[in-house]
Design a protein around this motif. Structure first.
Motif, PDB file in Angstrom:
ATOM      1  N   LEU A   1       0.828  -1.209   0.000  1.00 47.66           N
ATOM      2  CA  LEU A   1       0.000   0.000   0.000  1.00 47.66           C
ATOM      3  C   LEU A   1       0.863   1.260   0.000  1.00 47.66           C
ATOM      4  O   LEU A   1       0.585   2.218  -0.731  1.00 47.66           O
ATOM      5  CB  LEU A   1      -0.914   0.007   1.229  1.00 47.66           C
ATOM      6  N   ALA A   2       1.894   1.270   0.822  1.00 49.09           N
ATOM      7  CA  ALA A   2       2.775   2.440   0.874  1.00 49.09           C
ATOM      8  C   ALA A   2       3.393   2.703  -0.498  1.00 49.09           C
ATOM      9  O   ALA A   2       3.485   3.858  -0.943  1.00 49.09           O
ATOM     10  CB  ALA A   2       3.863   2.241   1.932  1.00 49.09           C
TER      11      ALA A   2
ATOM     12  N   LEU B   1      -6.439   0.457   9.661  1.00 53.04           N
ATOM     13  CA  LEU B   1      -5.247  -0.279  10.084  1.00 53.04           C
ATOM     14  C   LEU B   1      -4.219  -0.345   8.948  1.00 53.04           C
ATOM     15  O   LEU B   1      -3.054   0.035   9.127  1.00 53.04           O
ATOM     16  CB  LEU B   1      -5.640  -1.690  10.524  1.00 53.04           C
ATOM     17  N   TYR B   2      -4.639  -0.800   7.783  1.00 52.29           N
ATOM     18  CA  TYR B   2      -3.701  -0.972   6.676  1.00 52.29           C
ATOM     19  C   TYR B   2      -3.407   0.347   5.972  1.00 52.29           C
ATOM     20  O   TYR B   2      -2.246   0.722   5.774  1.00 52.29           O
ATOM     21  CB  TYR B   2      -4.255  -1.993   5.670  1.00 52.29           C
ATOM     22  N   GLY B   3      -4.459   1.045   5.558  1.00 52.26           N
ATOM     23  CA  GLY B   3      -4.252   2.282   4.815  1.00 52.26           C
ATOM     24  C   GLY B   3      -3.642   3.383   5.650  1.00 52.26           C
ATOM     25  O   GLY B   3      -2.784   4.139   5.173  1.00 52.26           O
ATOM     26  N   GLY B   4      -4.053   3.471   6.912  1.00 52.41           N
ATOM     27  CA  GLY B   4      -3.505   4.508   7.778  1.00 52.41           C
ATOM     28  C   GLY B   4      -2.035   4.294   8.082  1.00 52.41           C
ATOM     29  O   GLY B   4      -1.217   5.216   7.975  1.00 52.41           O
ATOM     30  N   ALA B   5      -1.686   3.059   8.453  1.00 50.71           N
ATOM     31  CA  ALA B   5      -0.281   2.767   8.751  1.00 50.71           C
ATOM     32  C   ALA B   5       0.588   2.932   7.497  1.00 50.71           C
ATOM     33  O   ALA B   5       1.704   3.474   7.563  1.00 50.71           O
ATOM     34  CB  ALA B   5      -0.157   1.349   9.310  1.00 50.71           C
TER      35      ALA B   5
ATOM     36  N   LEU C   1       3.829   5.392   6.731  1.00 52.09           N
ATOM     37  CA  LEU C   1       5.097   4.909   6.187  1.00 52.09           C
ATOM     38  C   LEU C   1       5.490   5.702   4.938  1.00 52.09           C
ATOM     39  O   LEU C   1       6.669   6.001   4.720  1.00 52.09           O
ATOM     40  CB  LEU C   1       4.985   3.422   5.830  1.00 52.09           C
ATOM     41  N   ALA C   2       4.495   6.032   4.120  1.00 54.95           N
ATOM     42  CA  ALA C   2       4.754   6.756   2.871  1.00 54.95           C
ATOM     43  C   ALA C   2       4.827   8.263   3.077  1.00 54.95           C
ATOM     44  O   ALA C   2       5.047   9.008   2.126  1.00 54.95           O
ATOM     45  CB  ALA C   2       3.661   6.429   1.856  1.00 54.95           C
ATOM     46  N   ARG C   3       4.620   8.703   4.317  1.00 56.36           N
ATOM     47  CA  ARG C   3       4.681  10.124   4.674  1.00 56.36           C
ATOM     48  C   ARG C   3       3.684  10.961   3.863  1.00 56.36           C
ATOM     49  O   ARG C   3       4.014  12.033   3.346  1.00 56.36           O
ATOM     50  CB  ARG C   3       6.100  10.670   4.519  1.00 56.36           C
ATOM     51  N   ILE C   4       2.480  10.454   3.777  1.00 54.62           N
ATOM     52  CA  ILE C   4       1.400  11.201   3.125  1.00 54.62           C
ATOM     53  C   ILE C   4       1.014  12.360   4.043  1.00 54.62           C
ATOM     54  O   ILE C   4       0.769  12.150   5.231  1.00 54.62           O
ATOM     55  CB  ILE C   4       0.190  10.294   2.851  1.00 54.62           C
TER      56      ILE C   4
ATOM     57  N   CYS D   1      -5.140   2.198  16.888  1.00 54.13           N
ATOM     58  CA  CYS D   1      -4.925   2.755  15.546  1.00 54.13           C
ATOM     59  C   CYS D   1      -5.066   4.272  15.551  1.00 54.13           C
ATOM     60  O   CYS D   1      -4.242   4.988  14.969  1.00 54.13           O
ATOM     61  CB  CYS D   1      -5.919   2.144  14.562  1.00 54.13           C
ATOM     62  N   LEU D   2      -6.112   4.769  16.199  1.00 53.75           N
ATOM     63  CA  LEU D   2      -6.342   6.211  16.216  1.00 53.75           C
ATOM     64  C   LEU D   2      -5.220   6.931  16.955  1.00 53.75           C
ATOM     65  O   LEU D   2      -4.796   8.029  16.558  1.00 53.75           O
ATOM     66  CB  LEU D   2      -7.697   6.518  16.850  1.00 53.75           C
ATOM     67  N   LYS D   3      -4.713   6.324  18.024  1.00 55.52           N
ATOM     68  CA  LYS D   3      -3.646   6.961  18.806  1.00 55.52           C
ATOM     69  C   LYS D   3      -2.324   6.952  18.049  1.00 55.52           C
ATOM     70  O   LYS D   3      -1.574   7.938  18.069  1.00 55.52           O
ATOM     71  CB  LYS D   3      -3.485   6.238  20.146  1.00 55.52           C
ATOM     72  N   PHE D   4      -2.031   5.844  17.346  1.00 55.35           N
ATOM     73  CA  PHE D   4      -0.754   5.724  16.640  1.00 55.35           C
ATOM     74  C   PHE D   4      -0.779   6.454  15.305  1.00 55.35           C
ATOM     75  O   PHE D   4       0.167   7.170  14.942  1.00 55.35           O
ATOM     76  CB  PHE D   4      -0.418   4.245  16.431  1.00 55.35           C
ATOM     77  N   ILE D   5      -1.862   6.292  14.544  1.00 52.44           N
ATOM     78  CA  ILE D   5      -1.930   6.822  13.179  1.00 52.44           C
ATOM     79  C   ILE D   5      -2.312   8.296  13.156  1.00 52.44           C
ATOM     80  O   ILE D   5      -1.906   9.043  12.271  1.00 52.44           O
ATOM     81  CB  ILE D   5      -2.899   5.964  12.333  1.00 52.44           C
ATOM     82  N   ARG D   6      -3.103   8.733  14.111  1.00 46.38           N
ATOM     83  CA  ARG D   6      -3.513  10.134  14.289  1.00 46.38           C
ATOM     84  C   ARG D   6      -4.139  10.739  13.025  1.00 46.38           C
ATOM     85  O   ARG D   6      -3.687  11.767  12.520  1.00 46.38           O
ATOM     86  CB  ARG D   6      -2.320  11.003  14.713  1.00 46.38           C
TER      87      ARG D   6
END
Length: 365
Positions: free
Chosen positions: A83-84, A104-108, A112-115, A140-145
């Protein structure tokens, strides 16, 4: 990577699967109504393009902007890298995820891709009542923000009560009131082979247990013989529902139409629209039906009441066929004192929803 004002921004929406449903329809509308300064892509974690297009022919018009990852069941860490890489190849400025798996997948992968801009929309919150879902969503919400959006006030309230650190803003779902509009009822009925001289109740929903078709059929058994039911949609419960229709001796009054391509015409054929769901986020089908001039009777679950014209619509408790039948009977025999379309045009038009999301696209997080 961020677009300047003179460049087209690239928005990538991520869903679990591109099969007929409310979340998926919202994503297609966001793509269709994107401004001239935006390119919107659609990523489906599950499935293959040929498979999904055969199930939902509407997708064929989005060829070239759809990306299918054919995710197998279970946790797939390698999918994050895939995905990244996709986000980078598309030069994404915005990643917009819908529901917990895509978060989970798209957010992380977006991190990683620094979108620069990441948006996540929750379309229902009933799943947060499950401990594992609540824990996963919280982490997820806490880590991915992401910038967190709820599609209804009640969904936002459930998120806040289950995940106190989450503070979603509300952007209600909207529909295209220029596409969904009143039409020739007699012609619409003829196109679906429905009787012109009977009252017609309609339901458009996946045939899953949560949509409450069985309760609606029980309610139909309580209604007079001049009332017919038209069902648009397919799903794993279809064979069971057909058996229920035979057991209730309703075969001459219940019409299984399968997947319907021309949904405005379906709604134009109805006197009353009914959704007997046992759980919902904020459903689109009552908005579409009301925009076509049909009054609505729906169960009071999730954000359904926020999709109902308060003057012409009726809310009933879920899992109660007697109450549903009473409401349907009342709705069929009562003269409309207002036009349900007015409510949809004023509060739930797609253009307001798109404008609200456009504002978020320029807010880096």
């Amino acid at each position: 990577m961020t677009s300047t004002s003179s460049q087209r921004k690239v928005v990538v929406q991520v869903v679990q699967h591109l099969s007929p449903g409310g979340i998926e329809s919202i994503c297609l509308e966001l793509q269709s109504f994107a401004g001239s300064n935006a390119d919107v892509h659609l990523v489906s974690l599950e499935g293959r393009e040929s498979q999904m297009v055969s199930l939902w022919p509407r997708l064929s018009q989005y060829a070239g902007v759809m990306h299918f990852l054919d995710k197998p069941p279970g946790l797939q860490p390698r999918l994050l890298l895939k995905l990244a890489a996709l986000f980078k190849s598309l030069k994404a400025d915005v990643v917009h995820t819908h529901h917990i798996g895509p978060l989970l997948y798209g957010g992380a992968a977006a991190r990683l891709a620094r979108i620069p801009v990441l948006i996540h929309t929750e379309h229902d919150a009933w799943h947060l009542g499950l401990d594992n879902h609540q824990s996963l969503a919280s982490k997820c919400l806490k880590f991915i923000r992401p910038q967190l959006v709820a599609d209804a006030e009640i969904v936002a309230d459930h998120i806040r009560s289950r995940i106190p650190h989450a503070q979603p803003r509300v952007i209600p779902n909207g529909i295209d009131t220029r596409r969904f509009k009143p039409g020739d009822k007699a012609a619409a009925r003829r196109s679906f082979g429905l009787p012109d001289d009977q009252a017609i109740i309609g339901c458009a929903a996946r045939m899953h247990e949560v949509k409450g078709h069985d309760i609606l059929l029980d309610a139909m058994f309580r209604l007079p013989p001049n009332v017919h039911l038209a069902l648009a949609g397919k799903g794993p419960q279809e064979a069971h529902l057909q058996r229920q229709v035979r057991d209730l001796n309703l075969s001459d009054r219940v019409h299984f139409l399968g997947l319907v391509d021309d949904m405005p015409r379906f709604y134009q054929a109805l006197d009353v629209f009914c959704l007997a769901s046992k759980a919902e986020g904020m459903p689109l089908s009552p908005l579409e039906a009301q925009a076509c001039g049909a009054r609505a009777v729906i169960t009071d679950v999730g954000g359904s009441r926020e999709a109902l014209c308060p003057t012409t619509g009726i809310l009933v408790p879920a899992d109660n066929s007697a109450a549903l039948a009473k409401a349907l009977r009342y709705s069929l025999r009562t003269t409309l004192s207002a036009d349900p379309r007015d409510f949809v045009m004023q509060y739930r038009d797609i253009r307001g929803m798109v404008a609200a999301y456009d504002q978020l696209h320029s807010v880096a997080c």
